[in-house]
Write an enzyme that holds these catalytic residues in place. Sequence first.
Site, PDB file in Angstrom:
ATOM      1  CD  GLU A  16      44.437  70.714 -18.607  1.00 22.53           C
ATOM      2  OE1 GLU A  16      45.512  70.387 -17.897  1.00 22.53           O
ATOM      3  OE2 GLU A  16      43.823  71.525 -17.718  1.00 22.53           O
ATOM      4  CD  GLU A  40      40.238  69.586 -16.524  1.00 27.06           C
ATOM      5  OE1 GLU A  40      40.942  70.414 -15.702  1.00 27.06           O
ATOM      6  OE2 GLU A  40      40.181  68.860 -17.404  1.00 27.06           O
TER       7      GLU A  40
END
Length: 476
Positions: A181, A374
């Site tokens: 991320e 995810e």
Amino acid sequence: MSFPKGFLWGGAIAAHQAEGAYLEDGKGVATCDVMHGGKGRVAEMSDMKAIRANIENPQGYFPERVAVDFYHRYKEDIALFAEMGFKVFRTSISWARIFPNGDDAQPNEKGLAFYDSLFDECLKRGIEPLVTMSHWEMSINLTKKYNGWASRELIPLFERYAKTIFARYKDKVKRWLTFNEINMSFHMPSLGVGALIDDPAQKEAMTLRACHNQLVASALAVKACHEMIPGAKIGCMVAAMTTYPYTCRPEDVWEKTLMERRNYALTDVQAQGKYPAWFDRYVEKQNIDIGKTADDERILREHTVDFVSFSYYCTNAVSTDPAVTDKSQGNVFGGVQNPYLKSSEWGWQIDPLGLRITLSFLYDRYQKPLFIVENGLGAKDTVEADGSVNDDYRIEYLREHIKAMKAAIEEDGVDLMGYTAWGCVDIISASTGEMSKRYGFIYVDKDDEGNGTLNRSRKKSFFWYKDVIASNGEKL
Ligand code: BGP
């Protein structure tokens, strides 16, 4: 409609949220060891005073110091993943286990040996490791000594870490992710780039400079991976945050555009090899020097990623109307409540069609294979008297999101490599430090205060997901 043969079904965790053993076998204190814990269980990422106090004189409870003790229980967990039929298992290597101070002359052999055993266990069970090189687990010494990625010193240090783990695991790990991320660095520079920035006037310039240094390091890792592990694939990773305008008012649509282009700016560089035009113009007009050299530009251009991976939990809505005030939560950045969507117990707005929208958007933008690394529902689970956990709500969430993936593949032509459900075994929440925000197919007996046996048990979703994988996504 079906998933391609060889679709990579699996699950994901991160070292700092699962392993515990935070100082064992020579591991150094990592940024997440001091930023996830203390008085508030998770320090407010913009509270430099609280973070500095946690660094200098940690007080209170730090849930990740034991986490779910994956460091000692990984064989049991991997056996359970194999029972579900996982093809792939995503986790991170804690940089602070390999270089405890970040700039040590030699790597920590015990740290390297742990991940050797972990990957051997996966391969023995027929599960391919998918490894995140950095999931906010850099040595806190790099923050103290260099102020993290704000310094270009981190680039060669990260390159050396990359070459160390590529050389060690080149026969065991064939799929890598550089930074988890990477866009979080915009929103949480203390965690994302390990930089403590006291002067608000300096925050944007220092954050963008730190992000630039991380991008150069990411590209150098891509270069080293391709040179050292023939056939390996290395990707970037972004928190996808598809954003809806609250109304068709042009100002709301423009606000959505600004949010999304900022959210993907760093991924643009990793996948396309250069900054987007708006970014160059922005830093020029703001008179921000990100320290970019001609050599940096060459490295970024020549070493783009093989695939784009992302996390997806929810979507966001934005409004420019001050009268619209009902806020929503979200993976770090929230927005305003979308009246058409239900929310999780933590206020994250559940949007399966949003995943199809995101897949099409990213595939159209990058024209590279995608990987969902995810996705999942953080929820409070109840253990019944007979020990069972009937998490039908989690099955429902996952079923609808897998259907969206199917449609994206079959109808929108998206090239999707795989899907690793987040928190496949219950672990510590990154944003709240809670254990009660559970994602797993496997229940772990531990509460928010750290009490419990850490024993594992299979939830209802464990058996459901096993059937999903066995049928390659047919049986939902
Ligand atoms: C993402 C992180 C993961 C994980 C996930 C779920 O931002 O990459 O580490 O934490 O969010 O969020 P949370 O754990 O806060 O529920």
